[in-house]
Structure formats: structure tokens, C-alpha cells
Write a protein that holds these residues in place. Sequence first.
Motif, mmCIF file in Angstrom:
data_model
loop_
_atom_site.group_PDB
_atom_site.id
_atom_site.type_symbol
_atom_site.label_atom_id
_atom_site.label_comp_id
_atom_site.label_asym_id
_atom_site.label_seq_id
_atom_site.Cartn_x
_atom_site.Cartn_y
_atom_site.Cartn_z
ATOM 1 N N ASP A 1 0.828 -1.209 0.000
ATOM 2 C CA ASP A 1 0.000 0.000 0.000
ATOM 3 C C ASP A 1 0.858 1.253 0.000
ATOM 4 O OD1 ASP A 1 -2.533 -1.097 -0.047
ATOM 5 O OD2 ASP A 1 -2.733 -1.174 2.129
ATOM 6 N N GLU A 2 0.302 2.295 -0.568
ATOM 7 C CA GLU A 2 0.931 3.608 -0.444
ATOM 8 C C GLU A 2 0.741 4.077 0.997
ATOM 9 O OE1 GLU A 2 0.664 8.065 -2.481
ATOM 10 O OE2 GLU A 2 -0.526 6.397 -3.254
ATOM 11 N N ILE A 3 1.792 4.518 1.636
ATOM 12 C CA ILE A 3 1.752 4.864 3.052
ATOM 13 C C ILE A 3 1.131 6.234 3.259
ATOM 14 C CG2 ILE A 3 3.158 5.310 5.103
ATOM 15 C CD1 ILE A 3 5.167 3.278 4.005
ATOM 16 N N ASP A 4 0.170 6.283 4.175
ATOM 17 C CA ASP A 4 -0.411 7.556 4.605
ATOM 18 C C ASP A 4 -0.943 7.368 6.022
ATOM 19 O OD1 ASP A 4 -2.938 6.298 4.384
ATOM 20 O OD2 ASP A 4 -3.295 7.111 2.380
ATOM 21 N N ALA A 5 -1.794 8.261 6.478
ATOM 22 C CA ALA A 5 -2.255 8.225 7.875
ATOM 23 C C ALA A 5 -3.097 6.996 8.209
ATOM 24 C CB ALA A 5 -3.045 9.495 8.200
ATOM 25 N N THR A 6 -3.695 6.359 7.190
ATOM 26 C CA THR A 6 -4.559 5.195 7.460
ATOM 27 C C THR A 6 -4.115 3.941 6.712
ATOM 28 O OG1 THR A 6 -6.094 5.893 5.707
ATOM 29 C CG2 THR A 6 -6.567 6.629 7.959
ATOM 30 N N HIS A 7 -2.973 3.991 6.018
ATOM 31 C CA HIS A 7 -2.479 2.832 5.272
ATOM 32 C C HIS A 7 -1.012 2.582 5.598
ATOM 33 C CE1 HIS A 7 -5.935 4.173 2.836
ATOM 34 N NE2 HIS A 7 -6.069 2.906 2.502
ATOM 35 N N TYR A 8 -0.660 1.300 5.738
ATOM 36 C CA TYR A 8 0.721 0.920 5.979
ATOM 37 C C TYR A 8 0.930 -0.482 5.391
ATOM 38 C CZ TYR A 8 5.245 1.240 8.303
ATOM 39 O OH TYR A 8 6.590 1.339 8.551
ATOM 40 N N PRO A 9 2.115 -0.794 4.857
ATOM 41 C CA PRO A 9 2.321 -2.084 4.197
ATOM 42 C C PRO A 9 2.208 -3.311 5.100
ATOM 43 C CG PRO A 9 3.969 -0.503 3.511
ATOM 44 C CD PRO A 9 3.252 0.109 4.662
ATOM 45 N N ALA A 10 2.367 -3.135 6.390
ATOM 46 C CA ALA A 10 2.202 -4.237 7.343
ATOM 47 C C ALA A 10 1.178 -3.819 8.390
ATOM 48 C CB ALA A 10 3.536 -4.573 8.011
ATOM 49 N N PHE A 11 0.175 -4.650 8.593
ATOM 50 C CA PHE A 11 -0.832 -4.352 9.614
ATOM 51 C C PHE A 11 -1.442 -5.662 10.096
ATOM 52 C CE2 PHE A 11 -2.801 -4.193 5.466
ATOM 53 C CZ PHE A 11 -4.088 -4.712 5.612
ATOM 54 N N HIS A 12 -2.481 -5.593 10.890
ATOM 55 C CA HIS A 12 -3.069 -6.791 11.483
ATOM 56 C C HIS A 12 -4.560 -6.881 11.154
ATOM 57 C CE1 HIS A 12 0.570 -5.982 13.819
ATOM 58 N NE2 HIS A 12 0.611 -7.292 14.020
ATOM 59 N N GLN A 13 -5.003 -8.105 10.937
ATOM 60 C CA GLN A 13 -6.401 -8.356 10.616
ATOM 61 C C GLN A 13 -6.982 -9.418 11.524
ATOM 62 O OE1 GLN A 13 -7.244 -9.553 6.585
ATOM 63 N NE2 GLN A 13 -7.825 -7.490 5.968
ATOM 64 N N MET A 14 -8.303 -9.402 11.632
ATOM 65 C CA MET A 14 -9.025 -10.496 12.255
ATOM 66 C C MET A 14 -10.081 -10.983 11.273
ATOM 67 S SD MET A 14 -11.461 -10.702 15.661
ATOM 68 C CE MET A 14 -12.925 -10.066 14.822
ATOM 69 N N GLU A 15 -10.057 -12.260 10.989
ATOM 70 C CA GLU A 15 -11.074 -12.892 10.147
ATOM 71 C C GLU A 15 -12.128 -13.506 11.058
ATOM 72 O OE1 GLU A 15 -12.312 -14.289 6.178
ATOM 73 O OE2 GLU A 15 -10.861 -12.808 6.893
ATOM 74 N N ALA A 16 -13.385 -13.178 10.821
ATOM 75 C CA ALA A 16 -14.489 -13.752 11.586
ATOM 76 C C ALA A 16 -15.407 -14.488 10.621
ATOM 77 C CB ALA A 16 -15.265 -12.665 12.322
ATOM 78 N N VAL A 17 -15.732 -15.736 10.938
ATOM 79 C CA VAL A 17 -16.585 -16.553 10.068
ATOM 80 C C VAL A 17 -17.629 -17.271 10.911
ATOM 81 C CG1 VAL A 17 -16.660 -18.584 8.547
ATOM 82 C CG2 VAL A 17 -14.833 -16.895 8.282
ATOM 83 N N ARG A 18 -18.853 -17.304 10.386
ATOM 84 C CA ARG A 18 -19.945 -18.035 11.039
ATOM 85 C C ARG A 18 -20.734 -18.768 9.962
ATOM 86 N NH1 ARG A 18 -22.261 -21.414 13.696
ATOM 87 N NH2 ARG A 18 -24.235 -21.060 14.751
ATOM 88 N N ILE A 19 -20.951 -20.078 10.164
ATOM 89 C CA ILE A 19 -21.684 -20.907 9.203
ATOM 90 C C ILE A 19 -22.918 -21.501 9.872
ATOM 91 C CG2 ILE A 19 -21.573 -22.994 7.768
ATOM 92 C CD1 ILE A 19 -18.585 -22.381 7.399
ATOM 93 N N PHE A 20 -24.032 -21.467 9.152
ATOM 94 C CA PHE A 20 -25.300 -21.981 9.638
ATOM 95 C C PHE A 20 -25.783 -23.127 8.749
ATOM 96 C CE2 PHE A 20 -25.080 -17.428 10.401
ATOM 97 C CZ PHE A 20 -25.381 -17.324 11.749
#
Length: 272
Positions: free
Chosen positions: A91-110
Amino acid sequence: FFSDKNIFKSELHQKISYDYVTRKDFSPITSTSQCFDCLLIPEDHQSRQKSDSYYMNENTLLRPHTSAHQNEMISKGNNAFLVYGDVYRRDEIDATHYPAFHQMEAVRIFTKNQIKHEQKDLIIAEVARDLQQTLEQLVKYLFGSDIQMRWIPAYFPFTEPSFELEIYYQDEWLEMLGCGVIHPKVMELSGRDTEVEYGWAAGLGLERFAMKLFDIPDIRLFWSTDQRFISQFQAGKITKFQQFSKYPACYKDVSFWLNPTYQENDLSLIHI
């Protein structure tokens, strides 16, 4: 939020009791099959380009999203799970973007009998409703019931319908997550019966949630080693960020020659 059954999440959740499996030990080194093929991301999609993702070789890369582990988790029979991890994008770096960050994946199946509808479109609508209610409650749980938020229709190859959730932050709308009802083909690739099983998935940018929660104005501060920043925070305690410099940011324009093969995200390599 997800582990506490006493917290209201959705109307459907009130009727169906389940526990989320949590994983945060997956390697960030993944295959193109995990990151793209299992998620129906086409060969010509921008996210597959070397200008967008960090490749180690032709078939191996640093994961650009925690959705890379979705197929494995669903294939193993998990119907409710969370996956945490560091992800990497050019990503192009700015106040809300950075090349390394953290995510959470949430999944629910019915299963179909849990939804109590026979028509496929009504089942999908109910799953989407549960998804949106759950994420709205999460945002209110973290930021208070008066938080301004809105849903934006979106497109992702692996969900249909798809949405983005934005909150109002620093006088503008900020995307917090992307989500949607899992595409039937993704379910099939994970060994599920799409006649009776339906699910939703969401990918949350954790730094953006932390920015709002702690009033941190710039994502680049998370990578600071300045003790004036680090010393303000303690594990398990929510503290609002206090500016430590009396000098405002100074922006300068720079002109330089661009090679004809240059792509905008190449600039991020200079900062890594």
C-alpha cells in the motif's frame, strides 16, 4: 465480545448457542492457492499483482489478508471461528495505510434448519442480517452506542452480497472492515454442502479499530519506537493518546523522474 455469550450480538445468535474457535498461530507465509484460488480471486485481479502483494516466489507470498486461512478452517469443520494475524500489502503509506498491519477474520456458518427458511434468497438475506447485526453490535460495544456508522455495498469475489462498514472518524468516513455472505463456490471448495449450509465472513483491520479506540491519529505511530508514544499505553487498559510534540506536521512537495515501468505501490518499498 465474541466469547461472551451474555453480550447481545444478533437475534439469530440469541436462538443458536455456539463458541468461536480462535487461531493466531498460522504462518504469514502462504500460497497463491490459499490467498487467491480458494477465494475465487481471478488471475487478472489487482491483488495478485506484484505491485500489490509481497511475493517470495511465483507461488508463495506473505498473506495479504487473513482470509487466506478460511478454506482450511472451514474444511476442518469449524462453523464459528476467528483468525488473527499480521498481513502485508504494498500500500501507499499515509495516515490510514501501511504495508504491514493486522487483521481479524471472523466466520460463522449456519445450516438451513437453523435459519428456518426454505427459499434460498430469504436464507441469504437472514445470514446477511445476522452478519450486519453482529458487526454493528461489535462497533457499539467498542465505541459506544452513539458511534456514527454506515454500510456501503461492495464487491469481493468470495462473498455475495458484499459490504463495507465505515465509521465517522476525524471528520471523514473511514472503512473499518469488509464482509459478506460466503460465495457458494468458496463453500464448495471447502467441502461444504451449499444446499444446506450458508455462512458469512468479515475481515477487520485491527489498527483502524485501535486508532478510533485510543484516539491515535496516524497508523504510522504503531511502528514508532518513541517512548513518548509507547509509554502512554498498558496492556488491558484503554488510554486516549496525548500528542507529545508541540510542532505540527510539516509536509513538503517532492518532484522526481519516474521510470515508465514504475507503479504507484513501488514507493512503499522505500519505507520497508
